[in-house]
Write an enzyme that holds these catalytic residues in place. Structure first.
Site, PDB file in Angstrom:
ATOM      1  N   TYR A 144       0.834  -1.198   0.000  1.00  0.00           N
ATOM      2  CA  TYR A 144       0.000   0.000   0.000  1.00  0.00           C
ATOM      3  C   TYR A 144       0.864   1.242   0.000  1.00  0.00           C
ATOM      4  O   TYR A 144       2.071   1.184   0.260  1.00  0.00           O
ATOM      5  CB  TYR A 144      -0.947   0.005   1.203  1.00  0.00           C
ATOM      6  CG  TYR A 144      -0.279   0.315   2.531  1.00  0.00           C
ATOM      7  CD1 TYR A 144      -0.380   1.582   3.106  1.00  0.00           C
ATOM      8  CD2 TYR A 144       0.466  -0.650   3.214  1.00  0.00           C
ATOM      9  CE1 TYR A 144       0.222   1.875   4.319  1.00  0.00           C
ATOM     10  CE2 TYR A 144       1.073  -0.371   4.421  1.00  0.00           C
ATOM     11  CZ  TYR A 144       0.950   0.893   4.967  1.00  0.00           C
ATOM     12  OH  TYR A 144       1.564   1.181   6.161  1.00  0.00           O
TER      13      TYR A 144
ATOM     14  N   LYS B  88       6.706  -1.913   1.875  1.00  0.00           N
ATOM     15  CA  LYS B  88       5.522  -1.327   2.520  1.00  0.00           C
ATOM     16  C   LYS B  88       4.343  -2.277   2.336  1.00  0.00           C
ATOM     17  O   LYS B  88       3.416  -2.049   1.543  1.00  0.00           O
ATOM     18  CB  LYS B  88       5.219   0.059   1.956  1.00  0.00           C
ATOM     19  CG  LYS B  88       4.253   0.863   2.849  1.00  0.00           C
ATOM     20  CD  LYS B  88       4.186   2.308   2.396  1.00  0.00           C
ATOM     21  CE  LYS B  88       3.193   3.114   3.216  1.00  0.00           C
ATOM     22  NZ  LYS B  88       3.601   3.291   4.614  1.00  0.00           N
TER      23      LYS B  88
ATOM     24  N   GLU C 159      11.933   3.403  14.475  1.00  0.00           N
ATOM     25  CA  GLU C 159      11.059   4.458  13.961  1.00  0.00           C
ATOM     26  C   GLU C 159       9.772   4.435  14.766  1.00  0.00           C
ATOM     27  O   GLU C 159       9.621   3.638  15.689  1.00  0.00           O
ATOM     28  CB  GLU C 159      10.782   4.255  12.478  1.00  0.00           C
ATOM     29  CG  GLU C 159      10.214   2.896  12.128  1.00  0.00           C
ATOM     30  CD  GLU C 159      10.253   2.627  10.625  1.00  0.00           C
ATOM     31  OE1 GLU C 159      10.190   3.592   9.851  1.00  0.00           O
ATOM     32  OE2 GLU C 159      10.348   1.440  10.254  1.00  0.00           O
TER      33      GLU C 159
ATOM     34  N   LEU D 258      11.209   1.507   7.317  1.00  0.00           N
ATOM     35  CA  LEU D 258      10.570   1.881   6.064  1.00  0.00           C
ATOM     36  C   LEU D 258      11.269   3.112   5.498  1.00  0.00           C
ATOM     37  O   LEU D 258      11.628   4.020   6.247  1.00  0.00           O
ATOM     38  CB  LEU D 258       9.094   2.187   6.304  1.00  0.00           C
ATOM     39  CG  LEU D 258       8.300   2.616   5.072  1.00  0.00           C
ATOM     40  CD1 LEU D 258       8.129   1.448   4.112  1.00  0.00           C
ATOM     41  CD2 LEU D 258       6.944   3.178   5.476  1.00  0.00           C
TER      42      LEU D 258
END
Length: 289
Positions: A34, A147, A180, A204
């Site tokens: 996505y 992702k 993160e 990511l």
């Protein structure tokens, strides 16, 4: 109030009419990828960079990309128009397709593609709130550079943060290093330098992060690219997160500890202002536009 319009496999449908098969591999295996885009001034933010990442994610999972970048641009701009979305968030989802449940896959699947819009969380051009983070163990799989829709670890982290009254989770690995945030990239400022974790399979490759870092370099902000501990982050002068749904947000507290003076700092505000200007300057247009 009229129903939200969903884009599904080339059609615009009322939300109640947009449906996928029960045997879709995205549902069965999270075999899907996505992208999330900001919507600003009725335009798609960082469009080409998101689409390049989407193409890479699809390639890493051997899911065919059955549309061109410009075809998807026109489809998504049509969706924005259908929903009269001047500002907010745009979500695009591509699954491998549907078929009888089996772990292995073949090249006969036909991808299912859908997209929808959501309202904005914070007005882009207003003073952003300083938010709180709650630390949580990073439990994700080791291909975080893809992702994918395999987001259960992030759901757990963000739910824990929400239940504790924090806006977002800050994920920390087994060695005490910050990776993160739950659905955003994390940075901090110390002694006028911006600390940023290097891109790798452990995080990511954030698109908002990428554009914000270009802004930082253009403004002459010193970048220190390395891994860092939670203790270092807690001792920061400023901290911030970036994501396509929020752009650049200042961090007030981590686990209840005030970062700096607890307010949106000068570096963070300058980076947010610069990011929004850069995003507007780079709105995507096709060759035929």
């Amino acid at each position: 109030m009229s129903e939200r319009i969903i884009y599904l496999n080339g059609n615009y449908l009322a939300e109640s009419e947009a449906k996928l098969p029960v045997l879709d591999r995205g549902l069965l295996f999270a075999d899907a990828v996505y992208e999330g885009f900001g919507i600003l001034d009725g335009q798609i933010v960082d469009f080409i960079y998101h689409m390049q990442r989407l193409e890479r994610s699809l390639g890493e999972l051997s899911i065919p990309m059955t549309f061109s970048i410009d075809e998807m641009f026109h489809a998504l701009m049509g969706l924005i128009e259908q929903n009269n979305a001047k500002a907010g968030f745009l979500y695009l989802h591509v699954t491998r397709g549907a078929g009888d449940r089996a772990f292995h896959y073949h090249d006969q699947y036909v991808p299912n593609i859908f997209a929808f819009t959501q309202g904005e969380k914070f007005a882009a051009d207003e003073m952003p709130p300083a938010i709180d983070l709650l630390t949580y163990p990073d439990l994700r799989w080791t291909r975080r550079d893809i992702k994918s829709t395999n987001l259960l670890a992030q759901v757990m982290a963000k739910q824990a943060a929400n239940q504790a009254g924090a806006y977002e989770a800050l994920m920390v690995d087994a060695n005490g290093l910050v990776t993160e945030a739950g659905s955003s990239s994390f940075f901090f400022i110390k002694d006028n330098a911006l600390y940023v974790r290097p891109v790798s399979q452990e995080i990511l490759h954030g698109i908002t992060r990428q554009t914000m870092l270009r802004v930082a370099k253009e403004r002459g902000i010193s970048l220190i690219e390395r891994t860092y501990s939670l203790d270092e982050a807690l001792a920061a002068d400023e901290a911030l997160i970036t994501a396509s749904s929020i752009y650049v947000l200042p961090v007030e507290k981590i686990d209840g500890k005030v970062i700096g003076n607890g307010k949106a700092g000068a570096f963070t505000l300058a980076l947010r202002e610069g990011y929004l200007a850069k995003a507007r300057d780079e709105f995507y247009t096709t060759k035929a536009s």
